[in-house]
Scaffold this motif. Structure first.
Motif, short mmCIF file in Angstrom:
data_model
loop_
_atom_site.label_atom_id
_atom_site.label_comp_id
_atom_site.label_asym_id
_atom_site.label_seq_id
_atom_site.Cartn_x
_atom_site.Cartn_y
_atom_site.Cartn_z
N VAL A 1 55.09 43.26 42.32
CA VAL A 1 54.24 44.59 41.84
C VAL A 1 54.41 44.33 40.32
O VAL A 1 53.43 44.73 39.56
CB VAL A 1 54.99 45.55 42.60
CG1 VAL A 1 54.65 47.08 41.94
CG2 VAL A 1 55.14 45.70 43.81
N ARG A 2 55.61 44.07 39.85
CA ARG A 2 55.99 44.12 38.27
C ARG A 2 54.68 43.12 37.72
O ARG A 2 54.02 43.51 36.76
CB ARG A 2 57.11 43.57 37.99
CG ARG A 2 58.31 44.54 38.10
CD ARG A 2 59.46 44.10 38.44
NE ARG A 2 59.78 43.42 37.09
CZ ARG A 2 60.96 42.48 37.23
NH1 ARG A 2 61.74 42.28 38.24
NH2 ARG A 2 61.18 41.74 36.31
N ALA A 3 54.39 41.94 38.47
CA ALA A 3 53.42 40.95 37.78
C ALA A 3 51.92 41.45 37.77
O ALA A 3 51.34 41.21 37.06
CB ALA A 3 53.67 39.67 38.43
N ALA A 4 51.91 42.15 38.87
CA ALA A 4 50.49 42.85 39.31
C ALA A 4 50.20 43.97 37.92
O ALA A 4 49.08 44.03 37.63
CB ALA A 4 50.34 43.50 40.64
N LEU A 5 51.26 44.73 37.64
CA LEU A 5 51.00 45.63 36.65
C LEU A 5 50.79 44.93 35.40
O LEU A 5 50.06 45.33 34.45
CB LEU A 5 52.45 46.50 36.60
CG LEU A 5 52.25 47.59 37.70
CD1 LEU A 5 53.75 48.37 38.05
CD2 LEU A 5 51.40 48.49 37.48
N HIS A 6 51.45 43.84 35.14
CA HIS A 6 51.49 43.13 33.78
C HIS A 6 49.93 42.63 33.71
O HIS A 6 49.24 42.96 32.57
CB HIS A 6 52.41 42.20 33.53
CG HIS A 6 53.72 42.59 33.03
ND1 HIS A 6 53.80 42.99 32.02
CD2 HIS A 6 54.77 42.54 34.11
CE1 HIS A 6 55.27 43.23 31.94
NE2 HIS A 6 55.93 42.95 33.00
N ASP A 7 49.42 42.05 34.91
CA ASP A 7 48.21 41.39 34.82
C ASP A 7 46.97 42.43 34.57
O ASP A 7 46.18 42.39 33.80
CB ASP A 7 48.12 40.82 36.17
CG ASP A 7 46.49 40.05 36.21
OD1 ASP A 7 46.15 39.40 35.42
OD2 ASP A 7 45.85 40.51 37.04
N GLN A 8 47.33 43.74 35.23
CA GLN A 8 46.34 44.91 35.04
C GLN A 8 46.39 45.19 33.73
O GLN A 8 45.35 45.61 33.04
CB GLN A 8 46.63 45.93 35.91
CG GLN A 8 45.29 46.99 36.20
CD GLN A 8 44.21 46.51 36.34
OE1 GLN A 8 43.90 45.68 37.26
NE2 GLN A 8 43.05 47.03 35.42
N LEU A 9 47.49 45.61 33.07
CA LEU A 9 47.72 45.91 31.94
C LEU A 9 46.92 45.16 30.69
O LEU A 9 46.17 45.47 29.88
CB LEU A 9 49.20 46.06 31.39
CG LEU A 9 49.51 46.68 30.00
CD1 LEU A 9 48.73 48.22 29.90
CD2 LEU A 9 50.88 46.82 29.82
N ASP A 10 46.91 43.76 31.01
CA ASP A 10 46.42 42.80 30.16
C ASP A 10 44.76 42.90 30.23
O ASP A 10 43.97 42.70 29.19
CB ASP A 10 46.74 41.21 30.40
CG ASP A 10 48.17 41.11 30.14
OD1 ASP A 10 48.73 41.81 29.23
OD2 ASP A 10 48.94 39.99 30.45
#
Length: 442
Positions: A52-61
């Motif tokens: 979930v943390r990785a998905a949020l980083h990806d979306q924020l980028d």
């Protein structure tokens, strides 16, 4: 120097949550707390899920926010598609919001607009159940049946009728079967609709498993099916509030699946974002959406952060984890383990009247006398003492008072993360048992 946060209470101060590790939260002083209630049945994946943390980083980028008055987004579209695909029969549309109260508020407003659009403007009344909780915005609070929460705001609330809850421990007669009891209390809805006039009633709102106000009270077999029949008979919309009990908490993605019922609307939140982002949703039968589309073409409602891309990305990642790791099976398995441990440790406790719930959604009702089911004196504030003792011992749980009528009664709600291990379940029950005994001795 005192801070400037306007918190939930003006009394005392709270530790600072500094980190999360699986089923634990660590404060700034390094103390560890086992999260036995997921906060408020929110943190279903624990506090440090890498996916979930990785998905949020990806979306924020890529994109954090685009207002839904101008754009939709890929994560929002994908989330709506998968929720609709998994939902009960007939659910075809998903309205994304930022939390449970917003979802319930949207459901009530959509119910009213739906009847305006189909030429039944007289339908405006809401019926719900006593000892229910549907949120803290004014519409949701009005629907809720918890007197303590409603009392000081009563002049601001729209009129709502409240019928009996499906509360078997308190309401079933000794010579009455579960099914007969369920049909009897369900038929109160039919009587109330007739009393008000069917042409004036727009919706009945209920939690399939009642959460905060009563402590994981599930519907008995046949109850919700009779409720569905009654709503159909009178043309009333059935709104099921799964904000707390849904999204896998009971071992099914939608709690009503266990009851074999398809509502007209479902509200979800909490476990949908697992605490990684604020998100909720209203799921709607296709015919309701079609009525709006064929009429005004516009739902007269909305919030700035609805359909938020980051929130939707988090929810998609949460669903990926639930599906990819078969966590619904884990909830059923660990829920049975938790139930067994609770009965083993507390089943014969002189002040435990009932142990109930589904999956990893469990309630313990406390009584002064097991034989008479007499509750403790509310002035004792037993629930508050248990919360304090548990927290001091490194356990987060969710005790509440007013279980019976908003004033009398105490219960403890448990809703640990879906990833909880056998060892952590044993720690939970051990710490809870100790906190209960210390609170009772105080």
């Amino acid at each position: 120097m005192p801070g400037h946060i306007f918190g939930r209470s003006t009394r005392g101060s709270l530790p600072i949550a500094a980190a999360g590790e699986g089923c634990y939260i660590l404060d700034a002083e390094g103390r560890r707390y086992l999260d036995g209630s997921g906060g408020a049945a929110v943190s279903c994946l624990g506090h440090s899920n890498e996916a979930v943390r990785a998905a949020l980083h990806d979306q924020l980028d890529r994109l954090a926010f685009a207002h839904t008055g101008f754009f939709t987004s890929e994560p929002a579209e994908r989330l709506a598609d998968r929720l609709a695909a998994a939902a009960p029969e007939g659910i075809e549309r998903v309205y994304l919001v930022s939390g449970g109260s917003e979802a319930v508020e949207a459901a009530l407003k959509l119910a009213r607009q739906y009847f305006m659009e189909v030429g039944q403007p007289g339908r405006h009344r809401v019926i719900a159940r006593r000892q229910s909780y549907h949120g803290n915005t004014l519409g949701a609070l009005a629907a809720g049946g918890n007197e303590w929460r409603r009392a000081q705001f009563a002049p601001l609330l729209v009129e709502t009728s409240h019928v009996s809850p499906c509360y078997e421990y308190r309401g079933r007669a000794e010579d009455e079967s579960l099914e007969a009891y369920g049909l009897r209390v369900a038929d109160e809805l039919d009587a109330e609709i007739r009393r008000l006039g069917p042409e004036t009633v727009m919706a009945f709102v209920a939690e399939p498993v009642v959460g905060a106000t009563a402590g994981a009270v599930p519907a008995v077999p046949g109850y919700l099916k009779r409720i569905r029949e009654i709503c159909d008979r009178h043309g009333v919309l059935l709104i099921l509030d799964e904000v707390m009990c849904g999204m896998g908490r009971t071992g099914h993605l939608f709690a009503c699946a266990e009851d074999g019922v398809a509502p007209d609307m479902i509200t979800i939140a909490k476990g949908l974002g697992a605490g990684y982002q604020p998100i909720g949703a209203l799921l709607v039968q296709g015919r309701i959406y079609d009525a709006i589309a064929a009429g005004s073409g516009f739902f007269q409602h909305g919030h700035t952060y609805m359909g938020h891309a980051m929130a939707a990305a988090a929810a998609n990642a949460v669903l990926d984890e639930i599906e990819g790791r078969d966590l619904l099976s884990a909830v059923r398995r660990q829920g049975a383990r938790l139930e067994a441990l609770l009965h083993e440790r507390l089943g014969q406790h002189p002040h435990v009247g009932d142990i109930r719930g589904r999956g990893l959604f469990r309630g313990i009702e406390l009584v002064a006398d097991r034989e008479t089911k007499e509750p403790f004196d509310p002035a004792r504030k037993l629930h508050a003492r248990i919360k304090a003792e548990a927290f001091a011992g490194g356990l987060i749980c969710y005790p509440m008072g007013g279980t019976l009528d908003g004033v009398r009664g105490d219960h403890i709600l448990l809703a640990p993360p879906f990833i909880i291990s056998d060892t952590e379940l044993e720690e939970l029950v051990d710490k809870l048992s100790g906190a209960l005994d210390r609170a009772l001795a105080a």
